[in-house]
Enzyme design. Structure first.
Site, PDB file in Angstrom:
ATOM      1  N   CYS A  67      16.618   6.148 -51.424  1.00  0.00           N
ATOM      2  CA  CYS A  67      15.693   5.117 -51.327  1.00  0.00           C
ATOM      3  C   CYS A  67      14.859   4.694 -52.292  1.00  0.00           C
ATOM      4  CB  CYS A  67      15.027   5.084 -50.012  1.00  0.00           C
ATOM      5  SG  CYS A  67      16.072   5.092 -48.367  1.00  0.00           S
ATOM      6  N   LEU A  93      12.250   5.854 -42.108  1.00  0.00           N
ATOM      7  CA  LEU A  93      12.916   7.162 -41.547  1.00  0.00           C
ATOM      8  C   LEU A  93      12.989   7.914 -43.072  1.00  0.00           C
ATOM      9  CD1 LEU A  93      15.450   5.652 -39.257  1.00  0.00           C
ATOM     10  CD2 LEU A  93      13.051   6.188 -38.665  1.00  0.00           C
ATOM     11  N   LEU A 144       1.946  15.923 -52.164  1.00  0.00           N
ATOM     12  CA  LEU A 144       1.430  16.319 -53.402  1.00  0.00           C
ATOM     13  C   LEU A 144       2.117  17.700 -53.995  1.00  0.00           C
ATOM     14  CD1 LEU A 144      -2.290  15.612 -53.182  1.00  0.00           C
ATOM     15  CD2 LEU A 144      -0.796  14.548 -54.712  1.00  0.00           C
TER      16      LEU A 144
END
Ligand code: UDX
Length: 426
Positions: A256, A149, A246
């Site tokens: 995370c 997620l 990018l």
């Protein structure tokens, strides 16, 4: 329809619980935080996630989503219990399993026989076995089911995932977990626990690698006079590379990537491999913060001593109110260390919180923080920044330096109003 327990109501647990209730299951979400549960029972969603409040309201109204304090109450008659508790980074970079252990031990004494424990928290490879040891229940299977997620699109990423990964040596338990996702159109890969856990880390590490690559490429573009926007456009037409992910910036952050890349370094080391390449990806990211601070210093005339810097953006990306490991905070700390005065604005930050240095003045709007500033630096790609009139900003600032680390402002328009524009890679 299954009776499910969700342990932990953070952005993973709450999203998982609300979405599984939306899919038709009977879901009880548990947390140790009584205040958080009280707020949720009022239908108030304490995190910024598009569509989540509607799903919580839907679940509360249908009775398919309930909230209780303490894991034990949630698992009394459940068929599967999802572990969605934090797995923070320890001081040495390893993963802290304290919350996982506490939750598992609380579940162990109350779960019905044949319950499946589904590990959705990001845990080191081998943790499924560790949770089995914490549980000490031979009649309970533990299955790895990592989450993918993104903050700001967690509901969409849950209901429309690219894939569902299930790791278990118990085929029946794996099939039971797979069946919970009936109604979700995505390929399901059932593999062993170690492979499922590795897929999670590998995905985040690869995405971080792609970002460090484009940030390093942006530095090359600056050196050779190329425009990184056109370069990545040309890159992305190659279907093996693709155009997504990018966008150069001030570096990557969040709850995370920094944690998971450091964890994977240690997991590799524990497996006997020195993952130097990944170490380089992390180093390039750290270097990006310094490169941005140097750009701001140059834009201020070569020094930050007694200079005032206006900062637009504090969160680690637009679309969220999360500042955990935000590159913006890393850059601000470097500016403060160099002697700058920093005034910052972010649409989701109305007061001092979560890691903002107390020396930073948090402003109410983008213009207020520009007053008498020598340099303006954009650190988070909030749409509203592109709508601010450069004429109004120029009238407020005492300097003309502008560092756009997300390449989101109209360079010609701002240059046309006297700003010395510096971007990333262009
Ligand atoms: C990430 C993964 O995408 C998700 O699959 C995983 O489950 C959790 O970690 P998240 O941390 O919410 O999700 O943020 P993401 O949108 O991936 O962005 C991570 C960082 O990369 C942010 O700091 C963002 O600003 C930066 N980024 C992202 C870029 O600099 N350029 C990009 O093109 C994309």
């Amino acid at each position: 329809m299954a009776h499910l327990a969700i342990i932990g109501t953070g952005y993973v647990g709450l999203t998982t619980g609300a979405c599984l209730a939306h899919l038709g299951h009977d879901v009880v979400c548990a947390d140790i935080d009584e205040e958080k549960i009280a707020v949720l029972l009022q239908g108030e969603v304490p995190i910024v996630e598009e569509g989540l409040d509607d799903l919580v309201a839907e679940g509360l109204a249908s009775g398919g989503l309930r909230f209780v304090v303490g894991a034990a109450k949630a698992v009394s008659d459940c068929e599967a219990a999802f572990l969605c508790v934090p797995t923070p980074q320890g001081d040495d970079g390893s993963v802290d399993l304290t919350y996982i252990e506490a939750a598992a031990r609380e579940l162990a004494g109350t779960m019905p026989s044949e319950t499946v424990v589904v590990n959705k928290s990001t845990v080191p490879v081998g943790s499924t076995r560790v949770v089995e040891r914490f549980l000490e229940r031979s009649d309970v299977a533990v299955v790895s089911n990592p989450e993918f997620l993104r903050e700001g699109s967690a509901v969409r990423d849950f209901l429309e995932p690219d894939r569902i990964i299930i790791g278990s040596d118990d085929q029946d338990a794996a099939n039971r977990v797979a069946s919970l996702y009936e109604g979700v159109d995505a390929p399901i890969l059932i593999t062993d626990p170690a492979s499922a856990e590795t897929i999670k880390y590998a995905a985040n590490a690869f995405l971080a690698t792609k970002l460090s690559f484009v940030n390093a490429l942006a530095a090359v573009c600056e050196g050779v006079g190329a425009d990184v926007g056109d370069v990545v456009m040309g890159l992305g037409y190659d279907r093996r590379i693709g155009h997504q992910y990018l966008q150069p910036g001030p570096g990557w952050g969040g709850s995370c990537f920094p944690k998971d890349t450091s964890a994977l370094l240690r997991i590799a080391e524990s497996g006997g491999y020195d993952f130097q390449f990944l170490g380089g990806v992390i180093a390039v990211n750290e270097e990006q913060f310094s490169r941005v601070a140097e750009k701001v210093c140059q834009a201020a005339g070569g020094t930050l001593t007694e200079r005032t810097v206006a900062v637009w953006g504090l969160t680690f990306k637009a679309g969220t109110d999360d500042m955990r490991d935000s590159p913006a905070l890393s850059v601000i700390n470097l500016l403060l260390s160099a002697g700058a005065t920093v005034r910052a604005y972010d649409p989701t930050v109305t007061s001092h919180r979560g890691g903002i240095d107390e020396r930073v003045e948090v402003g109410p709007d983008p213009l207020a923080v520009c007053r008498n500033a020598d340099v303006l630096v954009v650190l988070t790609e909030w749409d509203e920044f592109g709508a601010v009139d450069p004429v109004e900003v120029a009238a407020l600032m005492s300097g003309s330096g502008l560092v756009d680390t997300r390449n989101i402002l109209d360079r010609d328009a701002w240059t046309g109003h006297g700003f010395e524009y510096t971007g990333i890679g262009r």
